[in-house]
Every structure is written in C-alpha cells, then in structure tokens.
Write a protein that holds these residues in place. Structure first.
Motif, PDB file in Angstrom:
ATOM      1  N   TYR A   1     -46.923 -95.949 108.795  1.00  0.00           N
ATOM      2  CA  TYR A   1     -47.678 -94.749 109.179  1.00  0.00           C
ATOM      3  C   TYR A   1     -48.154 -93.983 107.945  1.00  0.00           C
ATOM      4  O   TYR A   1     -49.318 -93.560 107.864  1.00  0.00           O
ATOM      5  CB  TYR A   1     -46.798 -93.853 110.045  1.00  0.00           C
ATOM      6  N   THR A   2     -47.253 -93.817 106.972  1.00  0.00           N
ATOM      7  CA  THR A   2     -47.614 -93.091 105.746  1.00  0.00           C
ATOM      8  C   THR A   2     -48.751 -93.785 105.006  1.00  0.00           C
ATOM      9  O   THR A   2     -49.687 -93.132 104.532  1.00  0.00           O
ATOM     10  CB  THR A   2     -46.385 -92.975 104.828  1.00  0.00           C
TER      11      THR A   2
ATOM     12  N   VAL B   1     -42.280 -95.998 109.628  1.00  0.00           N
ATOM     13  CA  VAL B   1     -42.705 -94.738 109.000  1.00  0.00           C
ATOM     14  C   VAL B   1     -43.504 -95.024 107.734  1.00  0.00           C
ATOM     15  O   VAL B   1     -44.515 -94.366 107.456  1.00  0.00           O
ATOM     16  CB  VAL B   1     -41.492 -93.844 108.691  1.00  0.00           C
ATOM     17  N   ASP B   2     -43.074 -96.016 106.964  1.00  0.00           N
ATOM     18  CA  ASP B   2     -43.833 -96.413 105.777  1.00  0.00           C
ATOM     19  C   ASP B   2     -45.235 -96.906 106.162  1.00  0.00           C
ATOM     20  O   ASP B   2     -46.220 -96.624 105.470  1.00  0.00           O
ATOM     21  CB  ASP B   2     -43.093 -97.503 105.007  1.00  0.00           C
TER      22      ASP B   2
ATOM     23  N   GLN C   1     -32.499 -98.085 112.883  1.00  0.00           N
ATOM     24  CA  GLN C   1     -32.989 -97.147 111.862  1.00  0.00           C
ATOM     25  C   GLN C   1     -33.754 -97.844 110.754  1.00  0.00           C
ATOM     26  O   GLN C   1     -34.755 -97.331 110.254  1.00  0.00           O
ATOM     27  CB  GLN C   1     -31.811 -96.358 111.291  1.00  0.00           C
ATOM     28  N   ALA C   2     -33.314 -99.039 110.359  1.00  0.00           N
ATOM     29  CA  ALA C   2     -33.996 -99.752 109.273  1.00  0.00           C
ATOM     30  C   ALA C   2     -35.448-100.047 109.649  1.00  0.00           C
ATOM     31  O   ALA C   2     -36.362 -99.916 108.818  1.00  0.00           O
ATOM     32  CB  ALA C   2     -33.259-101.043 108.948  1.00  0.00           C
TER      33      ALA C   2
ATOM     34  N   GLU D   1     -45.921-105.968 106.901  1.00  0.00           N
ATOM     35  CA  GLU D   1     -44.817-105.345 107.637  1.00  0.00           C
ATOM     36  C   GLU D   1     -44.945-105.634 109.128  1.00  0.00           C
ATOM     37  O   GLU D   1     -43.958-105.905 109.815  1.00  0.00           O
ATOM     38  CB  GLU D   1     -44.800-103.831 107.394  1.00  0.00           C
TER      39      GLU D   1
ATOM     40  N   GLN E   1     -37.185 -98.362 111.920  1.00  0.00           N
ATOM     41  CA  GLN E   1     -37.867 -97.071 112.017  1.00  0.00           C
ATOM     42  C   GLN E   1     -38.410 -96.651 110.654  1.00  0.00           C
ATOM     43  O   GLN E   1     -39.536 -96.160 110.535  1.00  0.00           O
ATOM     44  CB  GLN E   1     -36.919 -96.016 112.568  1.00  0.00           C
ATOM     45  N   HIS E   2     -37.593 -96.847 109.615  1.00  0.00           N
ATOM     46  CA  HIS E   2     -38.032 -96.487 108.263  1.00  0.00           C
ATOM     47  C   HIS E   2     -39.260 -97.307 107.850  1.00  0.00           C
ATOM     48  O   HIS E   2     -40.205 -96.779 107.248  1.00  0.00           O
ATOM     49  CB  HIS E   2     -36.886 -96.725 107.264  1.00  0.00           C
ATOM     50  N   ARG E   3     -39.256 -98.594 108.205  1.00  0.00           N
ATOM     51  CA  ARG E   3     -40.388 -99.449 107.830  1.00  0.00           C
ATOM     52  C   ARG E   3     -41.652 -99.035 108.572  1.00  0.00           C
ATOM     53  O   ARG E   3     -42.752 -99.062 108.001  1.00  0.00           O
ATOM     54  CB  ARG E   3     -40.036-100.911 108.102  1.00  0.00           C
TER      55      ARG E   3
END
Length: 378
Positions: free
Chosen positions: A281-282, A278-279, A271-272, A332, A274-276
């Motif tokens: 992508y954003t 997503v960042d 999950q950690a 990242e 995945q969050h990175r």
C-alpha cells in the motif's frame, strides 16, 4: 490544493472502468492476445467509437484536446486491466508526433483514420546503440531528386509489425528529422516478435526506401524538442498505467488474503503478511503521489529553464520509482498468492510482466536516476 478529478475526468474514469470490467477479464485478455494482431479489433474499434482515441490529440486536429491529466486517467484505468491495445504506440507516440508536426498534408492523410481506429501507427526511434539517447542515431536520409532515400535499422518498435505508418527518426543535413514511412513501402523489412507481456514489437530495416518530400513530419531544431515533449508525456502515461496495475495488485492480494485460509483462519490475519501488504500500500501511494506531482509540474506553462528542468526531474523521479516499486509490489503479490500467482489460473503474473516491461520503456529505473542526477546538478 485540490488534486481531485473534475467532472469530465471523473466521467472518463468511470466509463473506462465500466467498459474494462465488462470486456477485460483474464480469459478475454488472453483471447485478445491470441488474435493475429495481438489485440481485439472489436475492442480497438470501441475505443474509437467511445472517443478515447481522441483524448490527447489537439482540438485543431479533430481531437478532444485533453491534458496530460486526462491521458493519465485513461491510462491508469487501462493499467488496472492490463489492456493490450496499442494505445501508447498509435495515439500517444505516432499520433501525437503527426498532430504536432509541421505537415498539414500528413495530418489530413493519417489523423482521421487514427482517431476513428482505422489506422495503426508506430514510432521508430530506438537503435541498437541508442540506450535511450535520442540523438544516438545511425539512420540516414539522403536527398534523391525531389525526395529522399532512407537507410538504417530501428529496434523494439512498439506496434511496428502491424503499423500502417511508421514515424522514423533519421539524420538529414546534420539535424534529426521525422519522416512518415508507409509500412508497405518497398525496402521496409520487419522482424516481428513479442515482449514478455505479449505486446507486439518489431525490428525494422530500411533499405533505400524512397520517400517524397511531403512525407517530412518535422525537421531542424524543432524535431528534437517535439520528440522530447512527446516522450515525456508518454513516460507519464505509462507510469500512470503502472500505478493502475499496482492498485489492482494491492486490492487482489488483500481480497485473496481474506479468503485463503491456513490453520483454520484467513491468512490476512497473520501479522507478517499484514506488514507486507502495508508495504504494498505504501509503495502504491508513494508512486501515486509522484504521479500527481509530475502531472502538476507538466500541466503548467514552462516559462523558464528552471521550471522546465523541474518538470523533467519530476518525470525522472516518477519513472524511477515506478520501475523499482512497481516490480516490488508485483513480486509481493505473487509471493502472497503462492505458486498460483504465476500460473494461468490467476492473472497476477500478467501484471508482473507488464510492470517489468513498463520499467524498461523510455529508460529503466537506473537510467532515470542518472537523468534525475544530471538535471539536479547541472
């Protein structure tokens, strides 16, 4: 409002993507950089044969007459492959200045060869004290009979070491003028080196270079307006290139996370991470949205001062965020790839270096923020 590409733009995008996928893997790119000129002469000739060198130049001068959107489509596709060819320096800077200048003789002399890929060009405008201020110039043109004598220094001239012609800014009669200086002229001295991403640049010294009157590209009040317009369009172009690079890094990182296993499962399930991602992508989509906004505001007629100021603000906001978020996305990607991210085994480090160089071109993120604030509150 429909932001999708039209049929011609989609065809251009598809053709560039297809060509780059066939001719631009990491090993091929490194072989191009190792060539004497720092890029592949064969690939550059292909650019000419495919008509890509004509895209941004006016139809009246033999070009395609494309808009800033067409140029952005091309540059974004090149950004996905971290292309090393001097498209920015030769076509988007020097070529545009010649094509939109006042001198028909220079257009006939240089544009056909630029469009066919047989002439390299460069725009020499930065000096040691410039700090991206276009009028901070010490180069001087002095009248000498029927011609002029040029003296001064220019720094970080993109493509300056191999250019056949340099478009140089200098003071002439209390206004800034643009002159075409053949690179083999007596008194032109180049100190060549490379930036961190491998692009060739040069510091150039002009010692009493004798120039005929017909080498004047543009002079007077129109010169600065032309320079600003060309640099603004080039800023959008390199920002599009950055968005293409960010898009590649996002895809490569997601693909890697789905194949690299740790503790018996792909690291993409953590999950950690995945969050990175997503960042990442954003950030990529945020820069893409700013790119679309800048393209829209700079594709319409600038009918008043307020509209022009808004268009310039959109460019400044785009470049500032590309500088900040482009580097963040690249870092990242390196982190998620681990130590391999900065080795030659993978090409992730090449994208990081290019995004860092793009940040410094035409004003870094801090300079662009100040520009935005000045335009916003003037």
């Amino acid at each position: 409002m429909d932001f999708s590409l039209n049929a011609e733009q989609q065809l251009l995008k598809d053709s560039v993507d297809k060509y780059m996928s066939e001719r631009y893997d990491s090993e091929q790119r490194r072989s191009y950089l190792a060539a004497p000129k720092g890029f592949s002469a064969a690939v550059w000739q292909d650019f000419g044969n495919l008509g890509w060198l004509t895209v941004p130049l006016p139809e009246s001068e033999g070009g395609f007459g494309g808009s800033v959107v067409d140029t952005a489509v091309l540059m974004e596709a090149m950004g996905r492959s971290v292309a090393v060819e001097p498209y920015l320096a030769t076509v988007l800077l020097a070529g545009q200045l010649i094509a939109n200048g006042d001198n028909a003789t220079l257009k006939e002399r240089y544009l056909p060869d630029i469009l066919s890929g047989n002439c390299q060009a460069a725009f020499a405008y930065q000096e040691r004290r410039s700090r991206h201020q276009l009028d901070a110039i010490d180069c001087q043109l002095e009248r000498n009979g029927d011609g002029y004598s040029l003296n001064g220094h220019k720094t970080l001239v993109l493509n300056g070491a191999i250019a056949d012609v340099l478009i140089v800014t200098a003071w002439l009669d209390e206004s800034i003028a643009l002159f075409a200086v053949p690179a083999n002229s007596a008194g032109v001295h180049c100190d060549a080196f490379r930036l961190m991403d491998g692009q060739g640049v040069a510091n150039v010294r002009f010692d009493a270079v004798q120039l005929p009157r017909e080498n004047l590209v543009c002079a007077g009040a129109g010169s600065m307006a032309l320079i600003r317009r060309v640099l603004d369009e080039a800023t959008i172009a390199v920002s599009a290139q950055a968005v293409g690079a960010m898009e590649y890094l996002l895809k490569a990182t997601v693909d890697y996370s789905n194949t690299r296993k740790q503790f018996g499962q792909p690291i993409g399930k953590f999950q950690a991470l995945q969050h990175r991602m997503v960042d990442m992508y954003t950030a990529t989509e945020q820069c893409r949205s700013l790119l679309v906004r800048a393209l829209c505001s700079n594709s319409i007629e600038q009918g008043d001062v307020q509209t022009q100021a808004q268009a310039e603000m959109d460019i400044a906001a785009l470049k500032a965020m590309v500088g900040k978020l482009g580097r963040a996305v690249a870092e990242e990607a390196v982190q998620i790839h681990g130590g391999m991210g900065v080795t030659e085994e993978l090409n992730i480090g090449d994208y990081l270096k290019r995004l860092m160089v793009i940040d410094s071109l035409f004003g870094d993120q801090d300079w662009q923020r100040r520009r935005f604030a000045t335009l916003r509150y003037q």
